[in-house]
Design a protein around this motif. Structure first.
Motif, mmCIF file in Angstrom:
data_model
loop_
_atom_site.group_PDB
_atom_site.id
_atom_site.type_symbol
_atom_site.label_atom_id
_atom_site.label_comp_id
_atom_site.label_asym_id
_atom_site.label_seq_id
_atom_site.Cartn_x
_atom_site.Cartn_y
_atom_site.Cartn_z
ATOM 1 N N THR A 1 -11.608 -6.399 3.630
ATOM 2 C CA THR A 1 -12.029 -5.109 4.172
ATOM 3 C C THR A 1 -10.924 -4.495 5.022
ATOM 4 O O THR A 1 -10.641 -3.298 4.940
ATOM 5 N N GLU A 2 -10.247 -5.320 5.825
ATOM 6 C CA GLU A 2 -9.139 -4.826 6.658
ATOM 7 C C GLU A 2 -7.980 -4.336 5.799
ATOM 8 O O GLU A 2 -7.409 -3.272 6.059
ATOM 9 N N THR A 3 -7.599 -5.121 4.793
ATOM 10 C CA THR A 3 -6.450 -4.716 3.963
ATOM 11 C C THR A 3 -6.790 -3.494 3.121
ATOM 12 O O THR A 3 -5.917 -2.661 2.861
ATOM 13 N N THR A 4 -8.060 -3.361 2.721
ATOM 14 C CA THR A 4 -8.481 -2.164 1.990
ATOM 15 C C THR A 4 -8.332 -0.933 2.879
ATOM 16 O O THR A 4 -7.908 0.133 2.417
ATOM 17 N N ALA A 5 -8.642 -1.075 4.157
ATOM 18 C CA ALA A 5 -8.491 0.045 5.093
ATOM 19 C C ALA A 5 -7.021 0.445 5.219
ATOM 20 O O ALA A 5 -6.685 1.639 5.280
ATOM 21 N N GLU A 6 -6.129 -0.533 5.220
ATOM 22 C CA GLU A 6 -4.689 -0.232 5.295
ATOM 23 C C GLU A 6 -4.241 0.512 4.043
ATOM 24 O O GLU A 6 -3.473 1.477 4.116
ATOM 25 N N THR A 7 -4.724 0.072 2.881
ATOM 26 C CA THR A 7 -4.409 0.770 1.630
ATOM 27 C C THR A 7 -4.947 2.192 1.674
ATOM 28 O O THR A 7 -4.283 3.142 1.240
ATOM 29 N N GLY A 8 -6.147 2.357 2.227
ATOM 30 C CA GLY A 8 -6.750 3.678 2.347
ATOM 31 C C GLY A 8 -5.911 4.624 3.175
ATOM 32 O O GLY A 8 -5.771 5.810 2.831
ATOM 33 N N ARG A 9 -5.319 4.130 4.257
ATOM 34 C CA ARG A 9 -4.466 4.988 5.088
ATOM 35 C C ARG A 9 -3.234 5.452 4.315
ATOM 36 O O ARG A 9 -2.812 6.602 4.420
ATOM 37 N N ARG A 10 -2.682 4.553 3.514
ATOM 38 C CA ARG A 10 -1.501 4.911 2.715
ATOM 39 C C ARG A 10 -1.864 5.978 1.666
ATOM 40 O O ARG A 10 -1.151 6.961 1.480
ATOM 41 N N LEU A 11 -2.995 5.762 0.992
ATOM 42 C CA LEU A 11 -3.411 6.721 -0.024
ATOM 43 C C LEU A 11 -3.839 8.048 0.604
ATOM 44 O O LEU A 11 -3.652 9.112 0.008
ATOM 45 N N ALA A 12 -4.396 7.983 1.802
ATOM 46 C CA ALA A 12 -4.773 9.216 2.496
ATOM 47 C C ALA A 12 -3.551 10.092 2.763
ATOM 48 O O ALA A 12 -3.627 11.323 2.654
ATOM 49 N N ARG A 13 -2.428 9.475 3.096
ATOM 50 C CA ARG A 13 -1.196 10.258 3.318
ATOM 51 C C ARG A 13 -0.808 11.006 2.043
ATOM 52 O O ARG A 13 -0.449 12.177 2.077
ATOM 53 N N ALA A 14 -0.884 10.299 0.899
ATOM 54 C CA ALA A 14 -0.535 10.943 -0.366
ATOM 55 C C ALA A 14 -1.530 12.047 -0.710
ATOM 56 O O ALA A 14 -1.145 13.134 -1.165
ATOM 57 N N LEU A 15 -2.817 11.793 -0.482
ATOM 58 C CA LEU A 15 -3.834 12.815 -0.747
ATOM 59 C C LEU A 15 -3.640 14.029 0.148
ATOM 60 O O LEU A 15 -3.815 15.176 -0.279
#
Length: 198
Positions: A123-137
């Protein structure tokens, strides 16, 4: 030693530690995959394992795909709906993992479903991935990276995909994972459908 050779050596060591941890976990369970046992299997010192993976669960969960996933998302056609962009890149990434080493993905999914510490770290690592993808979005939609809608959307998609993988594992890994991922993303678009009235 030149920097390229040094980096290749680091990647080789990291990969050996990951393989060792996953092999032990697959055969004996995550609790058996101690730092010492992983180190012995990978033929490195325990301190090397800790240096590369300060959080033990990351041996099982992390890979080098986040940067690649962000690049894929940035390369999607301009004007494509965000949900379809994320569908394309996440389904492609998981499909590639399935094609490359289906057993590794199954082991990871089983351990995520069965081991609370692994699930929590996932769950923690998914949140980190989400932050990275949010920047691209954010860049693709002309919004700020900390925009609420961007953050919520990226987190919702990745949280939904996490649930799809857990659902897959909890049901014995028998269903077609790619079909489950598409079903999951369709559900984000429409919500659950109401049952037909008699």
């Amino acid at each position: 030693m030149d920097s390229g050779l040094r980096e290749r050596k680091k990647q080789k060591t990291r990969a050996a530690i990951r393989r060792a941890g996953r092999r032990i976990a697959a055969a004996h369970g995550w609790e058996a995959a101690t730092i010492e046992r992983i180190a012995a299997e990978a033929e490195v010192s325990p301190s090397t394992v800790v240096r590369y993976f300060p959080v033990r669960e990351d041996i099982l969960l992390t890979d080098e795909n986040d940067e690649h996933l962000e690049a894929l998302l940035r390369a999607r056609p301009a004007g494509e709906e965000p949900l379809e962009s994320l569908r394309a890149v996440t389904v492609e990434a998981i499909g590639a993992a399935l094609a490359a080493d289906p057993e590794e993905l199954r082991v990871r999914a089983r351990l995520m479903a069965d081991t609370p510490a692994v699930r929590a770290r996932f769950t923690e690592t998914t949140a980190e991935t989400g932050r990275r993808l949010a920047r691209a979005l954010a860049d693709r939609t002309g919004r700020a990276p900390d925009d609420l809608e961007v953050r919520v959307f990226a987190a919702a998609v990745l949280g939904a995909l996490r649930e799809a993988v857990l659902y897959w594992a909890e049901r014995g890994l028998a269903e077609d994972l790619t079909a489950l991922l598409h079903r999951t993303l369709d559900t984000l678009r429409t919500g659950p459908t109401l049952p037909a009235r008699p």
